[in-house]
Design a protein around this motif. Sequence first.
Motif, PDB file in Angstrom:
ATOM      1  N   LEU A 286     -26.161   4.351  -2.682  1.00 26.17           N
ATOM      2  CA  LEU A 286     -26.428   5.036  -1.875  1.00 26.17           C
ATOM      3  C   LEU A 286     -27.785   4.109  -0.764  1.00 26.17           C
ATOM      4  N   LEU A 287     -28.738   3.716  -1.511  1.00 25.26           N
ATOM      5  CA  LEU A 287     -29.619   2.318  -1.768  1.00 25.26           C
ATOM      6  C   LEU A 287     -28.937   1.190  -1.035  1.00 25.26           C
ATOM      7  N   VAL A 288     -28.210   0.360  -1.668  1.00 27.36           N
ATOM      8  CA  VAL A 288     -27.414  -0.450  -0.897  1.00 27.36           C
ATOM      9  C   VAL A 288     -26.872  -0.718   0.067  1.00 27.36           C
ATOM     10  N   ILE A 289     -25.560   1.429   0.282  1.00 31.32           N
ATOM     11  CA  ILE A 289     -25.431   1.698   1.713  1.00 31.32           C
ATOM     12  C   ILE A 289     -26.034   1.658   2.311  1.00 31.32           C
TER      13      ILE A 289
ATOM     14  N   PHE B  50     -34.217   3.531   8.359  1.00 34.66           N
ATOM     15  CA  PHE B  50     -34.535   2.552   7.150  1.00 34.66           C
ATOM     16  C   PHE B  50     -35.717   3.589   6.758  1.00 34.66           C
ATOM     17  N   PHE B  51     -36.909   4.475   7.923  1.00 33.89           N
ATOM     18  CA  PHE B  51     -38.259   4.949   7.411  1.00 33.89           C
ATOM     19  C   PHE B  51     -37.688   6.263   6.736  1.00 33.89           C
ATOM     20  N   ARG B  52     -36.543   6.880   7.539  1.00 32.46           N
ATOM     21  CA  ARG B  52     -36.511   8.258   6.868  1.00 32.46           C
ATOM     22  C   ARG B  52     -35.705   7.910   5.994  1.00 32.46           C
ATOM     23  N   PHE B  53     -34.669   6.833   5.124  1.00 32.72           N
ATOM     24  CA  PHE B  53     -34.556   6.722   3.927  1.00 32.72           C
ATOM     25  C   PHE B  53     -34.997   5.924   2.930  1.00 32.72           C
ATOM     26  N   LEU B  54     -36.645   6.197   3.377  1.00 27.82           N
ATOM     27  CA  LEU B  54     -37.672   5.279   2.481  1.00 27.82           C
ATOM     28  C   LEU B  54     -38.083   6.363   1.913  1.00 27.82           C
ATOM     29  N   ASN B  55     -38.413   7.063   3.277  1.00 27.36           N
ATOM     30  CA  ASN B  55     -39.388   8.486   2.852  1.00 27.36           C
ATOM     31  C   ASN B  55     -38.101   9.337   2.037  1.00 27.36           C
ATOM     32  N   SER B  56     -36.399   9.687   1.950  1.00 30.54           N
ATOM     33  CA  SER B  56     -36.292  10.471   1.577  1.00 30.54           C
ATOM     34  C   SER B  56     -36.283   9.962   0.046  1.00 30.54           C
ATOM     35  N   ASN B  57     -36.034   8.540  -0.361  1.00 34.49           N
ATOM     36  CA  ASN B  57     -36.115   7.588  -1.141  1.00 34.49           C
ATOM     37  C   ASN B  57     -37.284   7.824  -2.701  1.00 34.49           C
ATOM     38  N   GLU B  58     -38.080   8.686  -1.367  1.00 30.58           N
ATOM     39  CA  GLU B  58     -39.014   8.221  -2.619  1.00 30.58           C
ATOM     40  C   GLU B  58     -39.346   9.883  -3.543  1.00 30.58           C
ATOM     41  N   ASP B  59     -38.915  10.319  -3.012  1.00 37.98           N
ATOM     42  CA  ASP B  59     -38.937  11.847  -4.202  1.00 37.98           C
ATOM     43  C   ASP B  59     -37.965  11.552  -5.712  1.00 37.98           C
TER      44      ASP B  59
END
Length: 81
Positions: free
Chosen positions: A19-22, A72-81
Motif C-alpha cells: 500500500l505504501l508503494v501504491i 499524499f498528506f492524507r496517506f502520510l497521516n493515516s500511515n503514522e498509526d
Amino acid sequence: MLKNSLNNFQKKSPKERFLLVIGILFFSLYLCLGLMFIFWENIFSNNFPLIMAFKYRVAFGIVLIVYSFLRFFRFLNSNED
C-alpha cells in the motif's frame, strides 16, 4: 530520523509495504499528469491530444497537482498509526 523511518518500514507487513508503494505510485502519477497538462505544448512540438484552451489546461493541471499532494498528506497521516 532516517534510521527510525527505515526501521518503521522494515516492521511493516507485506500488505502495508504494498500500500505504501501504491500510494507513492499514485502520488507521482497524479503529479506527472498535472505537469503534463500544463507543459505539454512547451515540451513537445506536436499538439496536445485534448482540445482545451490553455487557461483550462493550466487550471486542470493545478487541480491535479493539488489533489496529488492532498492524497499524499492524507496517506502520510493515516500511515503514522
